[in-house]
Design an enzyme around this catalytic site. Structure first.
Site, PDB file in Angstrom:
ATOM      1  N   ASP A  12       0.786  -1.250   0.000  1.00 50.21           N
ATOM      2  CA  ASP A  12       0.000   0.000   0.000  1.00 50.21           C
ATOM      3  C   ASP A  12       0.818   1.301   0.000  1.00 50.21           C
ATOM      4  O   ASP A  12       0.493   2.238   0.749  1.00 50.21           O
ATOM      5  CB  ASP A  12      -0.969   0.015   1.201  1.00 50.21           C
ATOM      6  CG  ASP A  12      -2.015  -1.099   1.142  1.00 50.21           C
ATOM      7  OD1 ASP A  12      -1.972  -1.924   0.216  1.00 50.21           O
ATOM      8  OD2 ASP A  12      -2.880  -1.130   2.041  1.00 50.21           O
ATOM      9  N   LYS A 110      -7.109  -4.954  -3.141  1.00 48.13           N
ATOM     10  CA  LYS A 110      -7.907  -5.463  -2.020  1.00 48.13           C
ATOM     11  C   LYS A 110      -8.837  -4.375  -1.516  1.00 48.13           C
ATOM     12  O   LYS A 110      -8.597  -3.190  -1.757  1.00 48.13           O
ATOM     13  CB  LYS A 110      -6.992  -5.943  -0.892  1.00 48.13           C
ATOM     14  CG  LYS A 110      -6.086  -4.852  -0.366  1.00 48.13           C
ATOM     15  CD  LYS A 110      -5.016  -5.381   0.568  1.00 48.13           C
ATOM     16  CE  LYS A 110      -4.148  -4.264   1.080  1.00 48.13           C
ATOM     17  NZ  LYS A 110      -4.851  -3.261   1.895  1.00 48.13           N
ATOM     18  N   CYS A 155      -2.096  -2.644   7.618  1.00 53.21           N
ATOM     19  CA  CYS A 155      -1.983  -3.593   6.508  1.00 53.21           C
ATOM     20  C   CYS A 155      -0.703  -4.431   6.554  1.00 53.21           C
ATOM     21  O   CYS A 155      -0.736  -5.613   6.211  1.00 53.21           O
ATOM     22  CB  CYS A 155      -2.167  -2.866   5.186  1.00 53.21           C
ATOM     23  SG  CYS A 155      -3.888  -2.308   5.009  1.00 53.21           S
TER      24      CYS A 155
END
Ligand code: VGL
Ligand code: ZN
Length: 201
Positions: A12, A110, A155
């Site tokens: 990310d 995601k 994450c």
């Protein structure tokens, strides 16, 4: 060059998690040069991209009377409510422009299900719905992963815990991670990772 059984997983590193983004992680962009350098020494390189539809259920704006960082109960468990971030097709969802995303062998998106958040690169937050990454790594003979990216305590943390539960050898290189750190979430995440055999570098 690292051996073929090792993968680098870049979590990310997107504009919304960098300074000036919608869910900015302090100093989030500082890790980009380090990650670019690491990419050169891994034979398998996976990037993840948080990729929410507008109006996603993890956004505070989707819940009347709620503000960012409030908690709610979802059918799959407690959920932090976030500022709107990483909306599909927006600039905030793009990788940081200095990140060498051309190096990615595989990009996992995601958080697309409007009713379910997804922190981990392996499973959505119901801990059941797979992203397919476990199968991809297994098919390539990868049993060792090094995780870097944003955010350490969300994450990266969920990805590391799932990777360990899947029986992979897991390292988190904290020099190339940055945390959100809500109410001690970074210390809690580091303790849990250590307890589950994740190697913190
Ligand atoms: C993340 C909160 C919401 C992360 C993603 O990348 O750590 N955190 N969505
Ligand atoms: Zn998100």
């Amino acid at each position: 060059m690292r051996p073929a059984n090792e993968a680098l997983i870049v979590i990310d590193v997107q504009n919304d998690f960098c300074p000036e983004g919608r869910l900015a992680v302090s100093d989030g962009d500082a890790i980009v040069p380090l990650i670019n350098e690491m990419l050169g020494s891994f034979q398998t390189r996976v990037f993840t991209q948080d990729w929410h539809p507008a109006g996603h259920s993890s956004f505070a704006t989707s819940h009347e009377g709620k503000v960012p960082f409030d908690m709610i109960e979802m059918p799959y468990g407690p959920q932090v409510l976030w500022p709107d971030h990483c909306v599909q097709g927006t600039r905030g969802a793009e990788f940081h422009r200095a990140l060498n995303s051309d190096a990615a062998d595989m990009i996992i998106r995601k958080g697309m299900n409007p009713d379910l958040d997804s922190y981990s690169a392996f499973f959505e937050n119901d801990h059941k719905t797979p992203t397919g990454l476990a199968g991809y790594l297994a098919a390539r003979g990868v049993d060792h992963v090094r995780l870097v990216g944003l955010a350490t305590d969300f994450c990266v943390y969920y990805s590391a815990m799932d990777a360990a539960a899947l029986g992979l050898n897991v390292e988190v290189d904290r020099s190339a991670c940055r945390a959100i750190d809500l109410d001690g979430s970074l210390a809690a995440a580091e303790d849990a990772m250590r307890d589950n055999g994740v190697k913190l570098l």
